[in-house]
Design a protein around this motif. Structure first.
Motif, PDB file in Angstrom:
ATOM      1  N   ASN A   1      -5.371  -5.245   7.658  1.00 34.80           N
ATOM      2  CA  ASN A   1      -4.788  -5.614   6.376  1.00 34.80           C
ATOM      3  C   ASN A   1      -5.514  -4.917   5.231  1.00 34.80           C
ATOM      4  O   ASN A   1      -6.674  -4.533   5.347  1.00 34.80           O
ATOM      5  CB  ASN A   1      -4.885  -7.129   6.163  1.00 34.80           C
ATOM      6  CG  ASN A   1      -3.994  -7.913   7.096  1.00 34.80           C
ATOM      7  OD1 ASN A   1      -3.030  -7.392   7.633  1.00 34.80           O
ATOM      8  ND2 ASN A   1      -4.325  -9.171   7.303  1.00 34.80           N
ATOM      9  N   LYS A   2      -4.820  -4.787   4.114  1.00 35.18           N
ATOM     10  CA  LYS A   2      -5.415  -4.233   2.896  1.00 35.18           C
ATOM     11  C   LYS A   2      -6.463  -5.211   2.340  1.00 35.18           C
ATOM     12  O   LYS A   2      -6.583  -6.347   2.807  1.00 35.18           O
ATOM     13  CB  LYS A   2      -4.335  -3.968   1.852  1.00 35.18           C
ATOM     14  CG  LYS A   2      -3.350  -2.892   2.261  1.00 35.18           C
ATOM     15  CD  LYS A   2      -2.447  -2.460   1.121  1.00 35.18           C
ATOM     16  CE  LYS A   2      -1.340  -3.457   0.857  1.00 35.18           C
ATOM     17  NZ  LYS A   2      -0.326  -2.952  -0.083  1.00 35.18           N
TER      18      LYS A   2
ATOM     19  N   ASP B   1      -6.450  -6.960  -0.216  1.00 32.92           N
ATOM     20  CA  ASP B   1      -5.908  -8.220  -0.742  1.00 32.92           C
ATOM     21  C   ASP B   1      -5.317  -9.102   0.363  1.00 32.92           C
ATOM     22  O   ASP B   1      -4.740 -10.155   0.082  1.00 32.92           O
ATOM     23  CB  ASP B   1      -4.856  -7.946  -1.829  1.00 32.92           C
ATOM     24  CG  ASP B   1      -3.626  -7.215  -1.305  1.00 32.92           C
ATOM     25  OD1 ASP B   1      -3.540  -6.935  -0.089  1.00 32.92           O
ATOM     26  OD2 ASP B   1      -2.731  -6.922  -2.130  1.00 32.92           O
ATOM     27  N   GLY B   2      -5.444  -8.654   1.627  1.00 34.75           N
ATOM     28  CA  GLY B   2      -4.973  -9.457   2.753  1.00 34.75           C
ATOM     29  C   GLY B   2      -3.541  -9.211   3.164  1.00 34.75           C
ATOM     30  O   GLY B   2      -3.075  -9.790   4.145  1.00 34.75           O
ATOM     31  N   THR B   3      -2.829  -8.342   2.444  1.00 33.09           N
ATOM     32  CA  THR B   3      -1.440  -8.047   2.809  1.00 33.09           C
ATOM     33  C   THR B   3      -1.380  -6.879   3.798  1.00 33.09           C
ATOM     34  O   THR B   3      -2.341  -6.137   3.965  1.00 33.09           O
ATOM     35  CB  THR B   3      -0.603  -7.704   1.562  1.00 33.09           C
ATOM     36  OG1 THR B   3      -1.165  -6.545   0.929  1.00 33.09           O
ATOM     37  CG2 THR B   3      -0.587  -8.870   0.581  1.00 33.09           C
ATOM     38  N   ALA B   4      -0.220  -6.730   4.430  1.00 33.40           N
ATOM     39  CA  ALA B   4      -0.029  -5.663   5.412  1.00 33.40           C
ATOM     40  C   ALA B   4      -0.019  -4.303   4.735  1.00 33.40           C
ATOM     41  O   ALA B   4       0.509  -4.142   3.632  1.00 33.40           O
ATOM     42  CB  ALA B   4       1.279  -5.872   6.163  1.00 33.40           C
ATOM     43  N   LYS B   5      -0.613  -3.310   5.401  1.00 28.61           N
ATOM     44  CA  LYS B   5      -0.546  -1.940   4.907  1.00 28.61           C
ATOM     45  C   LYS B   5       0.895  -1.442   5.003  1.00 28.61           C
ATOM     46  O   LYS B   5       1.716  -1.972   5.758  1.00 28.61           O
ATOM     47  CB  LYS B   5      -1.477  -1.033   5.714  1.00 28.61           C
ATOM     48  CG  LYS B   5      -2.940  -1.313   5.431  1.00 28.61           C
ATOM     49  CD  LYS B   5      -3.841  -0.329   6.142  1.00 28.61           C
ATOM     50  CE  LYS B   5      -5.298  -0.608   5.769  1.00 28.61           C
ATOM     51  NZ  LYS B   5      -6.249   0.250   6.494  1.00 28.61           N
ATOM     52  N   ASP B   6       1.201  -0.392   4.229  1.00 23.22           N
ATOM     53  CA  ASP B   6       2.561   0.147   4.191  1.00 23.22           C
ATOM     54  C   ASP B   6       3.038   0.572   5.576  1.00 23.22           C
ATOM     55  O   ASP B   6       4.205   0.372   5.922  1.00 23.22           O
ATOM     56  CB  ASP B   6       2.632   1.340   3.229  1.00 23.22           C
ATOM     57  CG  ASP B   6       2.244   0.959   1.803  1.00 23.22           C
ATOM     58  OD1 ASP B   6       2.376  -0.218   1.444  1.00 23.22           O
ATOM     59  OD2 ASP B   6       1.805   1.855   1.062  1.00 23.22           O
TER      60      ASP B   6
ATOM     61  N   ALA C   1       4.168  -2.577   7.382  1.00 25.48           N
ATOM     62  CA  ALA C   1       5.371  -3.126   6.743  1.00 25.48           C
ATOM     63  C   ALA C   1       6.594  -2.284   7.102  1.00 25.48           C
ATOM     64  O   ALA C   1       7.664  -2.826   7.419  1.00 25.48           O
ATOM     65  CB  ALA C   1       5.176  -3.185   5.232  1.00 25.48           C
TER      66      ALA C   1
ATOM     67  N   GLN D   1      -0.013 -10.246  14.878  1.00 31.12           N
ATOM     68  CA  GLN D   1      -1.069 -10.479  13.896  1.00 31.12           C
ATOM     69  C   GLN D   1      -2.251 -11.120  14.619  1.00 31.12           C
ATOM     70  O   GLN D   1      -2.132 -12.185  15.211  1.00 31.12           O
ATOM     71  CB  GLN D   1      -0.575 -11.401  12.788  1.00 31.12           C
ATOM     72  CG  GLN D   1      -1.603 -11.631  11.704  1.00 31.12           C
ATOM     73  CD  GLN D   1      -1.056 -12.501  10.579  1.00 31.12           C
ATOM     74  OE1 GLN D   1       0.063 -12.999  10.634  1.00 31.12           O
ATOM     75  NE2 GLN D   1      -1.855 -12.683   9.552  1.00 31.12           N
TER      76      GLN D   1
ATOM     77  N   VAL E   1      -6.278 -12.701   9.837  1.00 32.51           N
ATOM     78  CA  VAL E   1      -5.679 -12.908   8.516  1.00 32.51           C
ATOM     79  C   VAL E   1      -6.660 -12.478   7.438  1.00 32.51           C
ATOM     80  O   VAL E   1      -7.846 -12.298   7.692  1.00 32.51           O
ATOM     81  CB  VAL E   1      -5.277 -14.387   8.304  1.00 32.51           C
ATOM     82  CG1 VAL E   1      -4.194 -14.806   9.283  1.00 32.51           C
ATOM     83  CG2 VAL E   1      -6.487 -15.308   8.432  1.00 32.51           C
TER      84      VAL E   1
ATOM     85  N   ASN F   1      -4.158  -6.224  13.105  1.00 35.14           N
ATOM     86  CA  ASN F   1      -2.792  -6.326  13.597  1.00 35.14           C
ATOM     87  C   ASN F   1      -2.632  -5.332  14.736  1.00 35.14           C
ATOM     88  O   ASN F   1      -3.149  -4.218  14.666  1.00 35.14           O
ATOM     89  CB  ASN F   1      -1.785  -5.992  12.495  1.00 35.14           C
ATOM     90  CG  ASN F   1      -1.902  -6.927  11.317  1.00 35.14           C
ATOM     91  OD1 ASN F   1      -1.384  -8.031  11.338  1.00 35.14           O
ATOM     92  ND2 ASN F   1      -2.602  -6.492  10.273  1.00 35.14           N
TER      93      ASN F   1
END
Length: 197
Positions: free
Chosen positions: A62-63, A65-70, A73, A142, A145, A151
């Motif tokens: 994850n990036k 900020d905890g979101t998925a990398k492009d 996604a 996943q 987190v 992932n």
């Protein structure tokens, strides 16, 4: 000395892992989003899984900020990706493509890397690579987190592109002509020119 994940930071344990799991092949993954913007990024937690069915895996974290990398996604959205083999000629572009940029920025453009159409999937491959594997998503999972959360992506290889320069006189693949770059610990990489049997 024993290094235990619950006794050190995630970063410290990661550094211990990448210093001991070496050299690692690099998956230079190209994907495309719904608007047609291409993404190109390297991942060194990568390897083949098996030949029947022909599968490979890589692990995008994850990036910050905890979101998925492009990359992740895009794969989750359309189920396709290409793993380009990194050789010395693409070393600088590969490193630059790891930059943290906005989702609507095309890393092919950022790195000055040319695209070539794939034969069976929508994402392009890197033009002039010695080899590239076109893949369809089998599963993604996943594993962690938050920032750096792991992932797992497992893809079915539907085609392997090989440049003519990597073929011998009979038209068979000559692995000695591929010579990929491997990832070591920290900022270090290795060449595969020096081989033993």
């Amino acid at each position: 000395m024993n290094i235990q994940p619950d006794q050190v930071s995630v970063r410290q344990f990661y550094e211990a892992m990448v210093a001991t799991i070496t050299p690692r092949p690099i998956a230079w993954v190209s994907t495309i989003d719904a608007e047609g913007t291409c993404n190109l990024a390297p991942y060194s937690f990568f390897n083949g899984v098996g030949a029947n069915p022909p599968t490979l895996m890589f692990c995008p974290a994850n990036k910050g900020d905890g979101t998925a990398k492009d990359t992740l996604a895009n794969i989750r959205a359309n189920g396709e990706f290409v793993v380009n083999v990194v050789t010395e000629a693409f070393f600088d572009a590969m490193k630059l493509s790891a930059s943290d940029v906005a989702a609507d920025e095309d890393e092919f453009t950022l790195t000055g890397t040319q695209k070539a159409p794939s034969d069976f999937v929508k994402p392009p491959r890197v033009r002039d690579v010695v080899a590239a594997m076109e893949c369809e998503l089998l599963t993604s999972m996943q594993l962690g987190v938050g920032p750096g959360g792991a992932n797992l992506v497992v893809g079915k290889i539907v085609s392997i592109y090989v440049a003519d320069s990597a073929l011998d006189e009979s038209g068979s693949l000559n692995a000695d002509q591929i010579r990929p770059i491997g990832r070591m610990g920290g900022p270090r990489y290795t060449k595969t020119n020096d081989q033993i049997e």
